[in-house]
Design an enzyme around this catalytic site. Sequence first.
Site, short mmCIF file in Angstrom:
data_model
loop_
_atom_site.label_atom_id
_atom_site.label_comp_id
_atom_site.label_asym_id
_atom_site.label_seq_id
_atom_site.Cartn_x
_atom_site.Cartn_y
_atom_site.Cartn_z
NE ARG A 57 -60.60 37.16 50.22
CZ ARG A 57 -59.93 36.73 49.35
NH1 ARG A 57 -60.58 35.97 48.28
NH2 ARG A 57 -58.68 37.00 49.14
CE LYS A 80 -47.28 33.12 45.91
NZ LYS A 80 -48.69 32.87 45.80
CG HIS A 118 -59.47 33.70 41.22
ND1 HIS A 118 -60.59 33.36 41.95
CD2 HIS A 118 -58.39 33.90 41.69
CE1 HIS A 118 -60.13 33.25 43.12
NE2 HIS A 118 -58.91 33.44 42.97
CG ASN A 160 -48.71 37.16 42.49
OD1 ASN A 160 -48.78 38.28 42.93
ND2 ASN A 160 -49.17 36.05 42.48
NE ARG A 183 -52.92 37.38 40.63
CZ ARG A 183 -53.09 37.32 42.02
NH1 ARG A 183 -52.28 37.46 43.07
NH2 ARG A 183 -54.46 37.08 42.32
CG ASP A 221 -55.17 23.36 54.42
OD1 ASP A 221 -55.51 22.69 53.55
OD2 ASP A 221 -53.96 23.92 54.10
N GLY A 249 -59.37 27.65 45.31
CA GLY A 249 -58.48 27.47 46.18
C GLY A 249 -58.49 28.22 47.44
CD GLU A 255 -54.13 32.22 38.89
OE1 GLU A 255 -53.92 31.64 39.84
OE2 GLU A 255 -54.81 33.23 39.33
N GLY A 288 -56.33 24.86 44.03
CA GLY A 288 -55.81 23.91 45.16
C GLY A 288 -56.79 22.77 45.54
P1 ADP Z 1 -54.18 30.25 46.44
O1 ADP Z 1 -55.62 30.91 46.39
O2 ADP Z 1 -53.66 30.37 47.71
O3 ADP Z 1 -53.33 30.31 45.26
P2 ADP Z 1 -54.30 27.40 46.07
O4 ADP Z 1 -55.16 27.34 44.84
O5 ADP Z 1 -52.85 27.00 46.07
O6 ADP Z 1 -54.57 28.88 47.04
O7 ADP Z 1 -55.30 26.35 47.19
C1 ADP Z 1 -54.87 26.16 48.26
C2 ADP Z 1 -55.68 25.20 49.11
O8 ADP Z 1 -55.97 24.16 48.49
C3 ADP Z 1 -55.22 24.91 50.51
O9 ADP Z 1 -55.67 25.82 51.41
C4 ADP Z 1 -55.87 23.49 50.84
O10 ADP Z 1 -57.08 23.96 51.21
C5 ADP Z 1 -56.39 23.06 49.33
N1 ADP Z 1 -55.61 21.69 49.17
C6 ADP Z 1 -54.64 21.60 48.62
N2 ADP Z 1 -54.32 20.39 48.57
C7 ADP Z 1 -55.47 19.66 48.80
C8 ADP Z 1 -56.18 18.24 48.96
N3 ADP Z 1 -55.29 17.19 48.82
N4 ADP Z 1 -57.17 18.05 49.25
C9 ADP Z 1 -58.10 19.21 49.70
N5 ADP Z 1 -57.75 20.67 49.58
C10 ADP Z 1 -56.20 20.66 49.07
#
Ligand code: ADP
Length: 402
Positions: A241, A14, A180, A7, A91, A283, A210, A385, A331
């Site tokens: 965003r 990655k 996605h 990716n 990807r 985050d 995420g 993915e 996430g």
């Molecule tokens: P990406 O779109 O970069 O692949 P991810 O799917 O890994 O992102 O999601 C990342 C986000 O998930 C982080 O920015 C964070 O906000 C959120 N996240 C991860 N762990 C937790 C948690 N325990 N509680 C709430 N949000 C979380």
Amino acid sequence: MNILVINAGSSSLKYQLYDMTDESVLAKGLVERIGMDSSILTHKPTGKQEVTEVSEILEHTTAIRKVLGVLTNEEHGVIDSVASIDAVGHRVVHGGESFKESALVDSDAKAEIRRLFDLAPLHNPASMMGIKATETNMPDVPQVVVFDTAFHQTMPEKSYLYAIPRVLYSKYKVRRYGAHGTSHAFVSQAAAEFLNRPLDELKIITCHIGNGASLTAVQGGKSVDTSMGMTPLEGLMMGTRSGDLDPAIVPFVMNKEELTVNEVNSMLNKHSGLLAISGISSDMREITEGMQKGDASSTLAFEMYEYRVRKYIGAYAAAMNGVDVIVFTAGVGENSVVLRQRVLEQLTYLGVELDEELNQIRSGEPRRISTSNSKVEVLIIPTNEELVIARDTHRIVQASSR
Ligand code: ADP
């Protein structure tokens, strides 16, 4: 068959190496800060110590050479030689209308991905760098491209067209493409398997939440609508965003603040969303923490974010005239107990009944969080993915060698 999944971003790369006999991950890792000083390679071989190397990596060809170096290294490597890698899967963010599924990389595919630079100027050029760098390092190894947009190519015109002059579609292909796709495809299929019900009979809303976030209405296994648009900016509020907004705001702000096209793009993509409203972070963990401490801006950011997810679920239940399954992934979707709770407790009108205890459990496995009385099954399915890319690469390379 061993498959390397790549990716490539503009300054990062990655990777994951799969052994497809049992779909196990032999190693994974990340090269960061490509083209900057002190690039960092983090390599995680399964069952061995993680290693980090800092060096100067000016472009993707060197990045891939370094990755192949650690994969075959005597101490922290997982394969004897580069010849044990049978295929590479990439990807690619944008497949436009040309790629309705994953494809073998040949000169036509490369030319088409180049033609799509216009639609994904930040992402597709980086993918192309990854493809070229792979070609340079492993000229005889077949490569496959897997697109974020492909799963959504089943959307009907009424979902994908914007109500703007049609010439913009015929001239520039301005339309909704979504993103996605590999994740929405994977979790909808996994949901049907988990429930032991045929995918083609189910109405599923998949919530990939995420850093980037999108919802998809999956009817009979096909994407019929999705919240991201021509670019990943539309739809839900995200980490940085804005998601949906009145398009008239763009010229208004550009005029008032004397912003250029690049500046307004950067404002909406990088300085909006949770970050803009909370003033603290993009985050969700920090936003939730802020909210629990009583910080008003974090609370507002959380409420706006949650409200938008809930509105889209309502919209997609309307689009499909019902919903059998809601899936949370990525996430935030997999980890935020409080987001799921706030969304689901306001969906009782659909017959959703959340089991609050099940919602608290963290397992990393697919699981149900709705009660046995709930009219809608609510599931958490960890997305994967990279595995979809490895599987598609495996299937396409095997078919092409027959
Ligand atoms: P990406 O779109 O970069 O692949 P991810 O799917 O890994 O992102 O999601 C990342 C986000 O998930 C982080 O920015 C964070 O906000 C959120 N996240 C991860 N762990 C937790 C948690 N325990 N509680 C709430 N949000 C979380």
